[in-house]
Design a protein around this motif. Structure first.
Motif, PDB file in Angstrom:
ATOM      1  N   MET A  43       0.829  -1.206   0.000  1.00 42.68           N
ATOM      2  CA  MET A  43       0.000   0.000   0.000  1.00 42.68           C
ATOM      3  C   MET A  43       0.864   1.256   0.000  1.00 42.68           C
ATOM      4  N   THR A  44       1.976   1.208   0.735  1.00 44.00           N
ATOM      5  CA  THR A  44       2.892   2.349   0.773  1.00 44.00           C
ATOM      6  C   THR A  44       3.496   2.613  -0.597  1.00 44.00           C
ATOM      7  N   MET A  45       3.965   1.562  -1.261  1.00 50.73           N
ATOM      8  CA  MET A  45       4.618   1.733  -2.554  1.00 50.73           C
ATOM      9  C   MET A  45       3.632   2.171  -3.635  1.00 50.73           C
ATOM     10  N   ILE A  46       2.393   1.682  -3.558  1.00 49.82           N
ATOM     11  CA  ILE A  46       1.381   2.123  -4.528  1.00 49.82           C
ATOM     12  C   ILE A  46       1.133   3.618  -4.378  1.00 49.82           C
ATOM     13  N   ARG A  47       0.964   4.061  -3.132  1.00 44.08           N
ATOM     14  CA  ARG A  47       0.711   5.486  -2.904  1.00 44.08           C
ATOM     15  C   ARG A  47       1.885   6.336  -3.369  1.00 44.08           C
ATOM     16  N   CYS A  48       3.104   5.920  -3.027  1.00 40.76           N
ATOM     17  CA  CYS A  48       4.286   6.697  -3.405  1.00 40.76           C
ATOM     18  C   CYS A  48       4.504   6.683  -4.916  1.00 40.76           C
ATOM     19  N   SER A  49       4.193   5.570  -5.560  1.00 41.98           N
ATOM     20  CA  SER A  49       4.353   5.481  -7.013  1.00 41.98           C
ATOM     21  C   SER A  49       3.372   6.401  -7.727  1.00 41.98           C
ATOM     22  N   VAL A  50       2.127   6.428  -7.253  1.00 40.62           N
ATOM     23  CA  VAL A  50       1.131   7.325  -7.839  1.00 40.62           C
ATOM     24  C   VAL A  50       1.569   8.778  -7.674  1.00 40.62           C
ATOM     25  N   ALA A  51       2.076   9.118  -6.487  1.00 38.68           N
ATOM     26  CA  ALA A  51       2.545  10.482  -6.238  1.00 38.68           C
ATOM     27  C   ALA A  51       3.728  10.825  -7.136  1.00 38.68           C
ATOM     28  N   ALA A  52       4.645   9.870  -7.325  1.00 45.28           N
ATOM     29  CA  ALA A  52       5.813  10.110  -8.176  1.00 45.28           C
ATOM     30  C   ALA A  52       5.398  10.370  -9.620  1.00 45.28           C
ATOM     31  N   VAL A  53       4.392   9.637 -10.085  1.00 43.76           N
ATOM     32  CA  VAL A  53       3.906   9.826 -11.454  1.00 43.76           C
ATOM     33  C   VAL A  53       3.210  11.176 -11.587  1.00 43.76           C
ATOM     34  N   ARG A  54       2.361  11.513 -10.623  1.00 41.10           N
ATOM     35  CA  ARG A  54       1.612  12.763 -10.703  1.00 41.10           C
ATOM     36  C   ARG A  54       2.522  13.979 -10.547  1.00 41.10           C
ATOM     37  N   ALA A  55       3.510  13.884  -9.662  1.00 45.43           N
ATOM     38  CA  ALA A  55       4.433  15.005  -9.455  1.00 45.43           C
ATOM     39  C   ALA A  55       5.569  15.008 -10.470  1.00 45.43           C
ATOM     40  N   ARG A  56       5.721  13.882 -11.182  1.00 44.78           N
ATOM     41  CA  ARG A  56       6.810  13.711 -12.147  1.00 44.78           C
ATOM     42  C   ARG A  56       8.165  13.862 -11.470  1.00 44.78           C
ATOM     43  N   GLU A  57       8.264  13.308 -10.270  1.00 37.24           N
ATOM     44  CA  GLU A  57       9.513  13.331  -9.513  1.00 37.24           C
ATOM     45  C   GLU A  57       9.704  11.981  -8.829  1.00 37.24           C
ATOM     46  N   LEU A  58      10.784  11.294  -9.187  1.00 40.67           N
ATOM     47  CA  LEU A  58      11.037   9.972  -8.631  1.00 40.67           C
ATOM     48  C   LEU A  58      11.314  10.002  -7.133  1.00 40.67           C
ATOM     49  N   ARG A  59      11.702  11.165  -6.616  1.00 42.83           N
ATOM     50  CA  ARG A  59      12.025  11.237  -5.194  1.00 42.83           C
ATOM     51  C   ARG A  59      10.829  10.906  -4.310  1.00 42.83           C
ATOM     52  N   PHE A  60       9.614  10.974  -4.858  1.00 40.75           N
ATOM     53  CA  PHE A  60       8.439  10.645  -4.061  1.00 40.75           C
ATOM     54  C   PHE A  60       8.408   9.169  -3.678  1.00 40.75           C
ATOM     55  N   LEU A  61       9.177   8.345  -4.383  1.00 41.37           N
ATOM     56  CA  LEU A  61       9.291   6.947  -3.959  1.00 41.37           C
ATOM     57  C   LEU A  61       9.951   6.868  -2.581  1.00 41.37           C
ATOM     58  N   GLY A  62      10.779   7.856  -2.270  1.00 39.69           N
ATOM     59  CA  GLY A  62      11.432   7.895  -0.971  1.00 39.69           C
ATOM     60  C   GLY A  62      10.497   8.244   0.167  1.00 39.69           C
ATOM     61  N   PHE A  63       9.279   8.692  -0.169  1.00 43.73           N
ATOM     62  CA  PHE A  63       8.322   9.007   0.891  1.00 43.73           C
ATOM     63  C   PHE A  63       7.889   7.745   1.629  1.00 43.73           C
ATOM     64  N   SER A  64       8.240   6.589   1.077  1.00 43.47           N
ATOM     65  CA  SER A  64       7.957   5.335   1.779  1.00 43.47           C
ATOM     66  C   SER A  64       8.645   5.293   3.143  1.00 43.47           C
ATOM     67  N   LEU A  65       9.716   6.082   3.313  1.00 38.14           N
ATOM     68  CA  LEU A  65      10.406   6.149   4.603  1.00 38.14           C
ATOM     69  C   LEU A  65       9.530   6.782   5.678  1.00 38.14           C
ATOM     70  N   HIS A  66       8.467   7.458   5.254  1.00 37.06           N
ATOM     71  CA  HIS A  66       7.562   8.077   6.224  1.00 37.06           C
ATOM     72  C   HIS A  66       6.721   7.029   6.948  1.00 37.06           C
ATOM     73  N   THR A  67       6.572   5.842   6.355  1.00 33.45           N
ATOM     74  CA  THR A  67       5.726   4.802   6.957  1.00 33.45           C
ATOM     75  C   THR A  67       6.215   4.369   8.335  1.00 33.45           C
ATOM     76  N   PRO A  68       7.504   4.029   8.521  1.00 32.90           N
ATOM     77  CA  PRO A  68       7.939   3.684   9.890  1.00 32.90           C
ATOM     78  C   PRO A  68       7.812   4.848  10.864  1.00 32.90           C
ATOM     79  N   ILE A  69       8.004   6.087  10.381  1.00 30.19           N
ATOM     80  CA  ILE A  69       7.793   7.254  11.246  1.00 30.19           C
ATOM     81  C   ILE A  69       6.334   7.306  11.681  1.00 30.19           C
ATOM     82  N   ASN A  70       5.451   7.037  10.736  1.00 29.59           N
ATOM     83  CA  ASN A  70       4.022   7.054  11.031  1.00 29.59           C
ATOM     84  C   ASN A  70       3.652   5.980  12.048  1.00 29.59           C
ATOM     85  N   ILE A  71       4.166   4.771  11.845  1.00 28.38           N
ATOM     86  CA  ILE A  71       3.788   3.648  12.707  1.00 28.38           C
ATOM     87  C   ILE A  71       4.354   3.795  14.118  1.00 28.38           C
ATOM     88  N   PHE A  72       5.632   4.146  14.221  1.00 29.03           N
ATOM     89  CA  PHE A  72       6.298   4.103  15.522  1.00 29.03           C
ATOM     90  C   PHE A  72       6.292   5.437  16.272  1.00 29.03           C
TER      91      PHE A  72
END
Length: 271
Positions: A164-193
């Motif tokens: 679910m994290t990678m799907i969301r980040c991939s959609v954001a990367a496509v819409r923003a046209r910036e691959l760095r949004f794939l790195g937003f997956s690092l926000h998931t452990p911050i969110n959980i813990f």
């Protein structure tokens, strides 16, 4: 990560809401209102209380709810650009998120009676924002309990969260046209813990209206950028002497304010 978080909040969450008739929270420094509409609700806005106690944070969400209650319509403007002061270290960020969580829970209660008159998607959105973190917390606790009690790895739970994290980040990367949004997956452990326990604490301390950062704040460090950008704040609680430590972050992305449209359909002017 914080600039990507803000981009997602504006260009996905609020962009989706405006397609269904109402933005549920017009961000304080990025919002523009009709003066006549603001004056109409000024007394209610300046006397915000929760459980009999004055409340002076989350005023942007509170003002949005008041506008919707008064029959006005809020919209998202994708081509507008705004700048705001944001936390630049972890502790101020967690304090900000604690205030936002309390504000979300409080004003969700205030705005529940509005939902039947709005599009069903907005009801789903509000339910998702409030129950989504709860379901993620339950899943995470169950996974940790399984690991601790049985010694088996909860693969399905972990893989589902990762997918679910990678799907969301991939959609954001496509819409923003910036691959760095794939790195937003690092926000998931911050969110959980970090953020999920903090949201649980916020739910248990809704009556606490402390700003948390104002007692130690001096003045924000601001990076000057080309042109003159004013931090358009709303509400009595946002004054220059009480700003939260932080710096203006420039993501090079559109940060759009929400726009108020009166029932007659005439939009507020923006430059």
């Amino acid at each position: 990560l914080i600039d990507m978080e803000y981009w997602l909040a504006c260009n996905e969450e609020r962009a989706a809401q405006t397609r269904f008739g109402a933005v549920m929270c017009c961000c304080g420094p990025c919002a523009m209102y009709r003066r006549s509409a603001l004056l109409l609700l000024l007394e209610q806005y300046e006397t915000q209380f929760f459980r009999g106690k004055p409340s002076d944070f989350g005023e942007d969400r509170h003002l949005t709810i008041l506008m919707l209650k008064a029959g006005f319509r809020t919209e998202y403007v994708p081509d507008a650009i705004a700048a705001t002061v944001v936390p630049d270290t972890l502790l101020p960020y967690l304090r900000q998120q604690l205030r936002w969580a309390r504000s979300t829970y409080r004003d969700t209660l205030l705005g529940l009676h509005l939902l039947p008159g709005l599009d069903r998607y907005l009801t789903l959105d509000v339910v998702g924002q409030n129950l989504g973190p709860l379901l993620l917390a339950v899943s995470s606790i169950a996974a940790l309990a399984q690991l601790a009690l049985t010694g088996t790895v909860p693969w399905w739970t972990g893989l589902t969260i990762i997918a679910m994290t990678m799907i969301r980040c991939s959609v954001a990367a496509v819409r923003a046209r910036e691959l760095r949004f794939l790195g937003f997956s690092l926000h998931t452990p911050i969110n959980i813990f970090l953020l999920l326990p903090m949201k649980g604490y916020a739910l248990c301390t809704l009556s606490n209206s402390d700003w948390l950062s104002r007692k130690i704040a001096n003045s924000p460090d601001v990076d000057e950028s080309k042109g003159s950008t004013e931090d358009a704040t709303t509400g009595p609680s946002l004054n220059p002497g009480s700003a939260m430590p932080g710096a203006i972050r420039r993501a090079g992305l559109s940060r759009a304010p929400s726009q108020l449209i009166a029932p007659d359909g005439i939009a507020a002017e923006t430059e």
